[in-house]
Structures are given as structure tokens and as C-alpha cells.
Motif scaffolding. Structure first.
Motif: not given
Length: 256
Positions: A46-59, A177-192
Motif C-alpha cells: 500500500c505504501t508503494r502504491n498510495p494512489k489505489p491503496c491509500p491507508i486510512l487505518e491499520v488495526g 483529497m489524496p487520502r481517498v485516491h485523489g485526481a483521476p489517473i486517466q481521462i477519455g481514453n479507456p483503451k490506454a
């Protein structure tokens, strides 16, 4: 209703459906529960991939009680629906995981894009799946994630159709709001990013894309489920896509 009121209905089984649009202004969270032997590798993943896996809490190991994202509750009962995974294969979906709980379990709460939807609506940006009373469409992609120990896989994204003249505003709203994924990663070109048909999501529901709108893709907290399928731990528990934990924390507190 308040988050506390909604969670009472979830615990009693009166709400067992997706949570998009519930408790406007409050953050929602994804879930991944793993045995302790997998927890450090997943934390590093999660630390290495914060865009899809932003940690809010660990038990804590073996703890079912929330620490900071809710004042009370039980991780076994406070999600409307859970997925039980064994060796990377989905075994079943349930509404209570008390009978599956292990003393070596560690839970992770991960930021969810449902949290920024109220901010989009506040900015007069339409959120189509809420309008149509559906779950958000989510897609597997060809975007490889940074591996960590046992964990690897590709990113999952969520999609929202945005009117062309509001795309820049949507980017700015969510980027705050980077702690809930932040900005988009792709706009308008799904095949990319490996998506051949935006009308056929891998998770969630298909939604209408009107003329003059563009599909916009955000990193998604279903990504850990893809990693679980690749890593194949003996047991793992996640939320069912779209069936989130409603926290006691307001979205504004997750902004920069």
C-alpha cells in the motif's frame, strides 16, 4: 442519517446494499483483512502504491475495534457485505464475518472514492451512478503496481462520466483529497489502460454516458482484491465492491 444510525442498520442486516451517496460529507472506506504473516508485505504494498491503496487505518493484531476512523464499532459487522477469499478464490459473500475471525488477523481501512462524491456534487458535477441508483462501474486495467514481498497485481479503477466542460473542475476537486485516491489517473481514453468496453464493468454496474461527456477514471480501493487473487493467501477478507464502511470522519478532514 448519521454514520452511527446507518451502521446500526447495517449491523442488524437492514442495510446490505451498496453505500454510494450515503451520509453525505462523511468518508467511506474499503477493507482488507489478512493474517499477520501477510500484513507487513501488504502494508508495504500500500505504501508503494498510495494512489489505489491509500491507508486510512491499520488495526492491531487480533483487534476488531476501530481506532481513529470511528469511535465505536466492530470490523466484523459494520460493512454491509464482505467477501471471503481462500487461496485467491472467492468462496462466498456474507454480511457478518464474526465466525471467520482469527486471532492473527490484521485489518486495513483504505480510502474510497465514494468519499469525494459529495464534494463533486457540491461543485455541481453530476455523479451518474448516484443519479441512477447504481453501484459505481469498476474495471481491471493493464496498469502494473509496484510489488512488495508476496503482493503484486494490476490497478482497478472506478469510472464516472463527466461533462466535457466540468472535467478540469472534477480533477481539481478530487486532487485535493489524496487520502481517498485523489485526481483521476486517466481521462477519455479507456483503451490506454486496457479497458475495451466502458459499458461492461468488471465490478459494479454499467451507467449512462451522455453525448458531451467523457469517461474519467480514478484509482479504486478494489485493487487489493486483485492483489489477493494474485497472491493467494490461505484466507483473506475484503468488502464486497461498493459495500463500504461509513466512518465518523468528515471528508473535509481528509483534504490537504
Amino acid at each position: 442519517m448519521s454514520p452511527q444510525e446507518v451502521k446500526k442498520l447495517i449491523r442488524t442486516g437492514e442495510i446490505d446494499y451498496q453505500t454510494s451517496g450515503m451520509c453525505n460529507g462523511y468518508a467511506q472506506a474499503n477493507l482488507c483483512i489478512l493474517p499477520k504473516d501477510y500484513a507487513f508485505d501488504f502494508l508495504l504494498f500500500c505504501t508503494r502504491n498510495p494512489k489505489p491503496c491509500p491507508i486510512l487505518e491499520v488495526g492491531d493484531v487480533g483487534s476488531k475495534q476501530f481506532k481513529t476512523m470511528a469511535s465505536e464499532g466492530d470490523v466484523c459487522k459494520d460493512f454491509p457485505k464482505y467477501r471471503i477469499w481462500r487461496n485467491g478464490v472467492l468462496e462466498k459473500e456474507v454480511t457478518d464475518i464474526t465466525d471467520y475471525w482469527q486471532d492473527d488477523f490484521v485489518y486495513f481501512l483504505i480510502g474510497c472514492s465514494f468519499s469525494f462524491e459529495s464534494e463533486l456534487l457540491e461543485a455541481d458535477i453530476p455523479v451518474r451512478h448516484i443519479e441512477e441508483n447504481k453501484n459505481v462501474p469498476m474495471f481491471n486495467t493493464n496498469i502494473e503496481l509496484q510489488p512488495s514481498g508476496k503482493f503484486h497485481g494490476n490497478m482497478v479503477v472506478s469510472m464516472r462520466p463527466i461533462p466535457n466542460d466540468l472535467v478540469v473542475k472534477a480533477v481539481n476537486v478530487t486532487a485535493a483529497m489524496p487520502r481517498v485516491h485523489g485526481a483521476p489517473i486517466q481521462i477519455g481514453n479507456p483503451k490506454a489502460i486496457g479497458i475495451n468496453d466502458v459499458t461492461k464493468p468488471d465490478y459494479g454496474d454499467s451507467v449512462t454516458i451522455n453525448e458531451g461527456e467523457v469517461p474519467v477514471f480514478w484509482a479504486c480501493g478494489v485493487t487489493p482484491q486483485n492483489a489477493v487473487m494474485q497472491t493467494k493467501p490461505e484466507i483473506a477478507i475484503t468488502h464486497s465492491p461498493g459495500h463500504m464502511f461509513i466512518t465518523d470522519v468528515k471528508n473535509i478532514d481528509l483534504k490537504y
